[in-house]
Design a protein around this motif. Structure first.
Motif, PDB file in Angstrom:
ATOM      1  N   ILE A 264      37.912  33.321  49.396  1.00  0.00           N
ATOM      2  CA  ILE A 264      39.155  32.553  49.404  1.00  0.00           C
ATOM      3  C   ILE A 264      40.347  33.234  48.740  1.00  0.00           C
ATOM      4  CG2 ILE A 264      37.841  30.391  49.421  1.00  0.00           C
ATOM      5  CD1 ILE A 264      38.808  30.018  46.471  1.00  0.00           C
ATOM      6  N   TYR A 265      40.136  34.314  47.984  1.00  0.00           N
ATOM      7  CA  TYR A 265      41.239  34.823  47.159  1.00  0.00           C
ATOM      8  C   TYR A 265      42.469  35.177  47.980  1.00  0.00           C
ATOM      9  CZ  TYR A 265      44.013  37.584  43.935  1.00  0.00           C
ATOM     10  OH  TYR A 265      45.049  38.067  43.187  1.00  0.00           O
ATOM     11  N   GLN A 266      42.287  35.920  49.061  1.00  0.00           N
ATOM     12  CA  GLN A 266      43.457  36.324  49.832  1.00  0.00           C
ATOM     13  C   GLN A 266      44.143  35.122  50.455  1.00  0.00           C
ATOM     14  OE1 GLN A 266      44.621  39.497  49.611  1.00  0.00           O
ATOM     15  NE2 GLN A 266      46.420  38.465  50.435  1.00  0.00           N
ATOM     16  N   ARG A 267      43.372  34.113  50.840  1.00  0.00           N
ATOM     17  CA  ARG A 267      43.986  32.905  51.388  1.00  0.00           C
ATOM     18  C   ARG A 267      44.791  32.161  50.326  1.00  0.00           C
ATOM     19  NH1 ARG A 267      38.740  30.578  53.994  1.00  0.00           N
ATOM     20  NH2 ARG A 267      37.847  32.593  53.429  1.00  0.00           N
ATOM     21  N   VAL A 268      44.293  32.187  49.098  1.00  0.00           N
ATOM     22  CA  VAL A 268      45.037  31.574  48.003  1.00  0.00           C
ATOM     23  C   VAL A 268      46.359  32.301  47.797  1.00  0.00           C
ATOM     24  CG1 VAL A 268      45.015  31.134  45.509  1.00  0.00           C
ATOM     25  CG2 VAL A 268      42.977  30.642  46.875  1.00  0.00           C
TER      26      VAL A 268
ATOM     27  N   PRO B 288      50.716  30.895  42.823  1.00  0.00           N
ATOM     28  CA  PRO B 288      50.804  31.981  41.835  1.00  0.00           C
ATOM     29  C   PRO B 288      49.440  32.238  41.192  1.00  0.00           C
ATOM     30  CG  PRO B 288      51.811  29.968  40.976  1.00  0.00           C
ATOM     31  CD  PRO B 288      51.448  29.696  42.404  1.00  0.00           C
ATOM     32  N   VAL B 289      48.835  33.356  41.539  1.00  0.00           N
ATOM     33  CA  VAL B 289      47.482  33.655  41.082  1.00  0.00           C
ATOM     34  C   VAL B 289      47.345  35.154  40.851  1.00  0.00           C
ATOM     35  CG1 VAL B 289      46.602  33.850  43.457  1.00  0.00           C
ATOM     36  CG2 VAL B 289      45.011  33.353  41.586  1.00  0.00           C
ATOM     37  N   PHE B 290      46.570  35.505  39.832  1.00  0.00           N
ATOM     38  CA  PHE B 290      46.225  36.895  39.540  1.00  0.00           C
ATOM     39  C   PHE B 290      44.704  36.992  39.446  1.00  0.00           C
ATOM     40  CE2 PHE B 290      50.301  35.908  37.693  1.00  0.00           C
ATOM     41  CZ  PHE B 290      51.111  36.972  38.034  1.00  0.00           C
ATOM     42  N   ARG B 291      44.192  38.203  39.676  1.00  0.00           N
ATOM     43  CA  ARG B 291      42.747  38.422  39.558  1.00  0.00           C
ATOM     44  C   ARG B 291      42.521  39.868  39.126  1.00  0.00           C
ATOM     45  NH1 ARG B 291      38.490  38.741  44.476  1.00  0.00           N
ATOM     46  NH2 ARG B 291      36.552  38.587  43.313  1.00  0.00           N
ATOM     47  N   TRP B 292      41.651  40.060  38.143  1.00  0.00           N
ATOM     48  CA  TRP B 292      41.375  41.400  37.619  1.00  0.00           C
ATOM     49  C   TRP B 292      40.056  41.938  38.166  1.00  0.00           C
ATOM     50  CZ3 TRP B 292      42.698  41.009  31.685  1.00  0.00           C
ATOM     51  CH2 TRP B 292      44.100  40.983  31.540  1.00  0.00           C
ATOM     52  N   ASP B 293      39.937  41.980  39.471  1.00  0.00           N
ATOM     53  CA  ASP B 293      38.709  42.494  40.076  1.00  0.00           C
ATOM     54  C   ASP B 293      38.753  44.005  40.269  1.00  0.00           C
ATOM     55  OD1 ASP B 293      40.753  42.063  41.947  1.00  0.00           O
ATOM     56  OD2 ASP B 293      39.348  42.012  43.621  1.00  0.00           O
ATOM     57  N   ASP B 294      39.918  44.608  40.082  1.00  0.00           N
ATOM     58  CA  ASP B 294      40.079  46.054  40.238  1.00  0.00           C
ATOM     59  C   ASP B 294      39.901  46.718  38.868  1.00  0.00           C
ATOM     60  OD1 ASP B 294      40.735  48.553  41.355  1.00  0.00           O
ATOM     61  OD2 ASP B 294      42.840  48.300  40.786  1.00  0.00           O
ATOM     62  N   VAL B 295      38.649  46.884  38.445  1.00  0.00           N
ATOM     63  CA  VAL B 295      38.379  47.434  37.111  1.00  0.00           C
ATOM     64  C   VAL B 295      38.345  48.952  37.174  1.00  0.00           C
ATOM     65  CG1 VAL B 295      37.121  45.385  36.376  1.00  0.00           C
ATOM     66  CG2 VAL B 295      35.874  47.277  37.427  1.00  0.00           C
ATOM     67  N   TRP B 296      38.495  49.574  36.012  1.00  0.00           N
ATOM     68  CA  TRP B 296      38.489  51.028  35.933  1.00  0.00           C
ATOM     69  C   TRP B 296      37.102  51.567  36.267  1.00  0.00           C
ATOM     70  CZ3 TRP B 296      43.045  53.469  35.322  1.00  0.00           C
ATOM     71  CH2 TRP B 296      43.003  54.858  35.190  1.00  0.00           C
ATOM     72  N   GLN B 297      37.077  52.700  36.941  1.00  0.00           N
ATOM     73  CA  GLN B 297      35.803  53.294  37.326  1.00  0.00           C
ATOM     74  C   GLN B 297      34.967  53.620  36.087  1.00  0.00           C
ATOM     75  OE1 GLN B 297      36.217  56.851  39.633  1.00  0.00           O
ATOM     76  NE2 GLN B 297      34.076  56.922  40.221  1.00  0.00           N
ATOM     77  N   GLY B 298      33.676  53.337  36.167  1.00  0.00           N
ATOM     78  CA  GLY B 298      32.767  53.680  35.087  1.00  0.00           C
ATOM     79  C   GLY B 298      32.486  52.557  34.110  1.00  0.00           C
ATOM     80  N   VAL B 299      32.965  51.335  34.399  1.00  0.00           N
ATOM     81  CA  VAL B 299      32.657  50.208  33.521  1.00  0.00           C
ATOM     82  C   VAL B 299      31.163  49.903  33.628  1.00  0.00           C
ATOM     83  CG1 VAL B 299      33.086  47.773  33.022  1.00  0.00           C
ATOM     84  CG2 VAL B 299      34.959  49.249  33.772  1.00  0.00           C
TER      85      VAL B 299
END
Length: 408
Positions: free
Chosen positions: A342-346, A352-363
């Motif tokens: 649903i995120y892109q539809r939201v 107004p929405v934010f999401r931190w799914d793009d984490v730094w490589q190597g977590v």
């Protein structure tokens, strides 16, 4: 309310129906209510410098510490990549630590790590809810590690009886998250620096662009009653003179949370990059001129109203239905069971929405770490001072429709 499309496409009627600002907008209400807030504000700390952004404030703190190659910096698993980029840009290594269910660093796990090369630790007040800091402060003191208190989400508040921003050797803030401007951060020093950082001044083009962007956004959202239409017409005329091109885009920190390549982020930290500029004159003016009590009171009201509206939303869970007395929230954290559906539809619906799914490589994946789960499941919903109660109701109704449509 009709169901929303399942294919992830932009529903123009929904987007135009909502059209809500993702962050605060400039308007006459910027100067409404009491000038001073009933909570401490990080901008009142004496030893500070205004930077181009929150990530720039981290970079300046690391430079002041002399962090470089061979050093490590402790950072949480739940983060925006802009928290990590300043560390990597100086050649240091981010050393990730887990969080508990409240977003507090897992000190028990940290104590088991090899910290021999650790120079600093970044600890964040997520969502504008102050974290307990005394134990973190002691942990850093015992190991001679500098504490960078990340207050990007918490411009106002108290943590364990002390104003936020006064626990760290440094504290950083982000102006765009709480104030109606499109650039700016702040770095606070616990002690007056022996060599205050020297940042480049903005070009006149930048200064005009930032002020114009703020005015245009304010007019677009009806914040300047009496002059909204003339301003909108003036900006449209200026665009026609430029061949139909709109004003240069606002900085990414303000405009979007779309993932960016690490190389693109790191390029900002080059010696002549934008990170080493000061905040614009407009942002520095707004930081001192904006009335603060409305910011605090309205954000608290909106947070609690969303908690009530979303309490029984299927497929979700309100992460923090309570709101501590000494908190002024940045966003409302909502756990979503199936976020990818649903995120892109939201976003497309204009919520107004934010999401931190793009984490730094190597977590790393760490047992019992809530940070990794939050990166997947948490939506950060806007609750800022320029959202009205009926805006929040429309947000809740639209979310309910999107979730219902996703189940059919």
């Amino acid at each position: 309310m009709s169901a929303l499309p399942l294919d992830g496409s932009i529903n123009e009627s929904v987007a135009s129906r909502l059209g809500l600002p993702r962050l605060p907008v400039f308007g006459w209400s910027t100067f409404a209510a009491a000038k001073e807030a009933n909570l401490p504000c990080i901008l009142d700390q004496p030893n500070k410098v205004y930077t181009s952004s929150g990530r720039a404030a981290i970079a300046v703190a690391l430079r002041d510490l002399g962090v470089g190659r061979g050093d490590s910096v402790l950072v949480p698993t739940y983060h925006c990549p802009t928290m990590i980029a300043p560390i990597v840009s100086v050649g240091a290594r981010p050393l990730f630590f887990p969080l508990d269910a409240a977003g507090t660093p897992r000190i028990d796990v940290l104590a088991t790590l090899d910290l021999s090369n650790v120079r600093a630790m970044i600890a964040a007040h997520y969502f504008g809810i102050p974290q307990p800091m005394a134990r973190i402060r002691k942990f850093c003191d015992d190991r001679n590690v500098a504490l960078i208190e990340d207050c990007a989400h918490a411009m106002f508040g108290q943590a364990e009886g002390r104003p936020i921003g006064t626990w760290g050797d440094y504290a950083i803030a982000s102006l765009t998250k709480f104030l109606p401007t499109t650039d700016g951060g702040c770095l606070i020093f616990a002690r007056r620096p022996a060599n205050p950082p020297q940042l480049r001044q903005r070009s006149m083009t930048d200064e005009l662009r930032i002020a114009a962007n703020s005015l245009e956004i304010g007019a677009r959202h009806g914040g300047l009653r009496g002059v909204n239409r003339p301003l909108a017409s003036a900006f449209a005329f200026a665009a026609r003179l430029r061949g139909g091109n709109p004003l240069p885009a606002a900085p990414v920190e303000y405009a979007t949370d779309r993932p960016r390549a690490a190389a693109q982020l790191l390029a900002e930290f080059a010696p002549e990059g934008p990170v080493w500029q000061s905040a614009s004159a407009w942002s520095r003016w707004i930081a001192g001129a904006a009335h603060r009590q409305r910011i605090v009171a309205t954000r608290r009201r909106n947070y609690l109203h969303l908690a009530a509206l979303l309490a029984n939303l299927p497929g979700t869970r309100v992460l923090r239905p309570d709101l501590p007395e000494f908190a002024a929230p940045y966003v409302f954290p909502l756990w979503v069971d199936a976020p990818a559906r649903i995120y892109q539809r939201v976003r497309n619906a204009g919520i107004p929405v934010f999401r931190w799914d793009d984490v730094w490589q190597g977590v790393p994946m760490i047992a019992g770490d809530c940070g990794s789960d939050w990166s997947v499941h948490l939506f950060q919903l806007g609750c800022h001072q320029d959202l009205r109660l009926d805006d929040l109701a429309r947000m809740a109704d639209t979310l309910r429709d999107i979730l219902a449509a996703a189940e059919t």
